[in-house]
Design a protein around this motif. Structure first.
Motif, short mmCIF file in Angstrom:
data_model
loop_
_atom_site.label_atom_id
_atom_site.label_comp_id
_atom_site.label_asym_id
_atom_site.label_seq_id
_atom_site.Cartn_x
_atom_site.Cartn_y
_atom_site.Cartn_z
N UNK A 294 0.83 -1.20 0.00
CA UNK A 294 0.00 0.00 0.00
C UNK A 294 0.88 1.26 0.00
N UNK A 295 0.28 2.39 -0.35
CA UNK A 295 1.03 3.65 -0.44
C UNK A 295 0.37 4.71 0.43
N UNK A 306 -4.34 6.25 2.46
CA UNK A 306 -3.51 5.19 1.86
C UNK A 306 -4.17 4.68 0.58
N UNK A 307 -3.36 4.46 -0.42
CA UNK A 307 -3.82 3.85 -1.67
C UNK A 307 -3.49 2.37 -1.63
N UNK A 308 -4.49 1.53 -1.92
CA UNK A 308 -4.32 0.08 -1.90
C UNK A 308 -4.43 -0.48 -3.31
N UNK A 309 -3.96 -1.71 -3.52
CA UNK A 309 -4.11 -2.31 -4.85
C UNK A 309 -5.57 -2.35 -5.27
N UNK A 310 -5.81 -2.31 -6.55
CA UNK A 310 -7.17 -2.23 -7.08
C UNK A 310 -8.05 -3.34 -6.50
N UNK A 311 -9.21 -2.93 -5.99
CA UNK A 311 -10.16 -3.89 -5.44
C UNK A 311 -9.87 -4.36 -4.04
N UNK A 312 -8.77 -3.90 -3.43
CA UNK A 312 -8.35 -4.40 -2.12
C UNK A 312 -8.91 -3.57 -0.96
N UNK A 336 -12.09 4.87 -4.25
CA UNK A 336 -12.56 3.51 -4.00
C UNK A 336 -11.42 2.53 -3.70
N UNK A 337 -10.19 2.89 -4.05
CA UNK A 337 -9.03 2.04 -3.72
C UNK A 337 -8.20 2.65 -2.59
N UNK A 338 -8.86 3.45 -1.74
CA UNK A 338 -8.15 4.12 -0.64
C UNK A 338 -8.83 3.88 0.70
N UNK A 355 -2.92 -5.86 12.17
CA UNK A 355 -4.01 -6.44 11.38
C UNK A 355 -3.73 -6.28 9.89
N UNK A 356 -3.17 -5.13 9.48
CA UNK A 356 -2.85 -4.94 8.05
C UNK A 356 -1.84 -5.99 7.58
N UNK A 357 -0.88 -6.32 8.43
CA UNK A 357 0.08 -7.37 8.07
C UNK A 357 -0.61 -8.72 7.94
#
Length: 362
Positions: A294-295, A306-312, A336-338, A355-357
């Motif tokens: 994530x970014x 945070x930006x996550x991979x598409x659909x995540x 929608x991806x954040x 939890x993210x890990x």
């Protein structure tokens, strides 16, 4: 009888604002005790309000009387805090009410308001409620204002431009130069500084020099008074006078007023909590950067987008909720991806990173 025929048609079809849920609801949803819920969805202050607020509320003797409609003591205290004369200050039931009042004052049906998404959802919400038309000028890839796009969007019907700085949910700030350029367009420019105390970046000092510049602030974030709904605006004197005329007479209730006065008498304590959150913001940002999937975006607020991979994003949000951790998911095209994660205490950071890990490797 069809009641819908009597309702303004644009309000029948408008989308509602999506608010955050209280701790009790999150507790029931996750089937966890309330003290086990990690609430990082509302940019609230996990350290709460000043201890002096509890004392002030417990000893206030006049709950049976209406509050001062002129907000005299409140504006006097805010004059000292802001360094600007009380004639510039109007208080409201959170800055949300002030957004609504500003739009009521200036909008005729069909008048336009420039909105710069992704940003705070109350600007388009209140514009719709007040019969205006929202003109979206999306932010650039780095979430800076699209100044050229705003210039192109200006028309004779444009009444106001809303800019949050630091911007919610991106954490980005707007420069004085950009604000001054917007002011030159001779429209009402509203700079929402709800997160001012976390950035110390402000244009409030410019208000007395410009008849069309408004700065909004709140006690919800830095002072931990979100539940009491109290905010204030710094206005040109002429606008302040009109707002005092059209506001509900007793819009700042006695409990909120007493809480603000107690808060402003304990600024050192509150700013020490702000400093804790700024330190923790940087630690959270560093921990998020360590996650290679994530970014996180740098922020001047008390939150990190945070930006996550598409659909995540939505699935990650659900997984966090199941484990009693609430963050903000925006179901909008640009976001929608954040996920937006409010800055909490060190133990809250540890919990969300853990939890993210697990979500990544699960």
């Amino acid at each position: 009888m069809d009641i819908k025929k009597l309702i303004r048609p644009e309000l029948v079809t408008m989308e509602s604002y999506t608010p955050v849920e209280p701790t009790e609801v999150l507790s029931q949803r996750a089937e966890l005790p309330a003290d086990k819920v990690v609430k990082l969805d509302g940019n609230e202050n996990p350290y709460g309000c000043s201890p002096k607020v509890y004392q002030a509320l417990a000893t206030y003797p006049y709950y049976h009387n209406y509050p001062d409609p002129e907000q005299r003591e409140l504006r006097k205290a805010l004059e000292k805090y802001t360094g600007l004369g009380r004639q510039h200050i109007v208080c409201g039931m959170g800055s949300d009410e002030l957004i609504d009042l500003i739009l009521r004052l200036f909008l005729k049906p069909g008048d336009e308001v420039i909105n710069c998404p992704p940003t705070f959802g109350m600007y388009p919400f209140s514009t719709d409620v007040c019969g205006g038309r929202v003109v979206d000028v999306p932010r650039a890839e780095d979430f800076a204002l699209d100044m050229a796009g705003i210039r192109r969007a200006l028309t004779k019907r444009t009444k106001a431009i809303f800019v949050a700085s630091p911007n919610n949910p991106t954490g980005t700030t707007t420069t004085d130069k950009e604000i001054l350029e917007l002011i030159e367009a001779e429209k009402i420019v509203v700079v929402d500084e709800a997160y001012f105390e976390f950035s110390n970046i402000t244009v409030a000092n410019l208000v007395p020099a410009y008849p069309n510049l408004i700065v909004l602030r709140t006690f919800s974030k830095w002072a931990g008074l979100a539940g009491l709904r109290i905010g204030y605006g710094i206005f040109p004197v002429e606008i302040a006078g009109h707002l005092m005329k059209i506001k509900q007479p007793y819009n700042a209730n006695v409990a909120a007023q007493a809480a603000v006065l107690a808060s402003l008498a304990d600024i050192e304590y509150l700013l020490s909590n702000v400093n804790k959150l700024v330190i923790e913001r940087e630690r959270l940002f560093g921990k998020l950067k360590e996650l290679d999937w994530l970014t996180p975006y740098p922020s001047q607020g008390n939150f990190i987008l945070c930006s996550l991979p598409k659909g995540k994003a939505k699935e990650t949000w659900r997984q966090l909720q199941k484990r009693g951790i609430s963050v903000r998911y925006f179901d909008t095209p640009r976001l929608k991806d954040c996920l937006r994660i409010s800055v909490g205490r060190p133990e809250d950071t540890n919990a969300v990173i853990k939890v993210l890990k697990e979500v990544k490797h699960g």
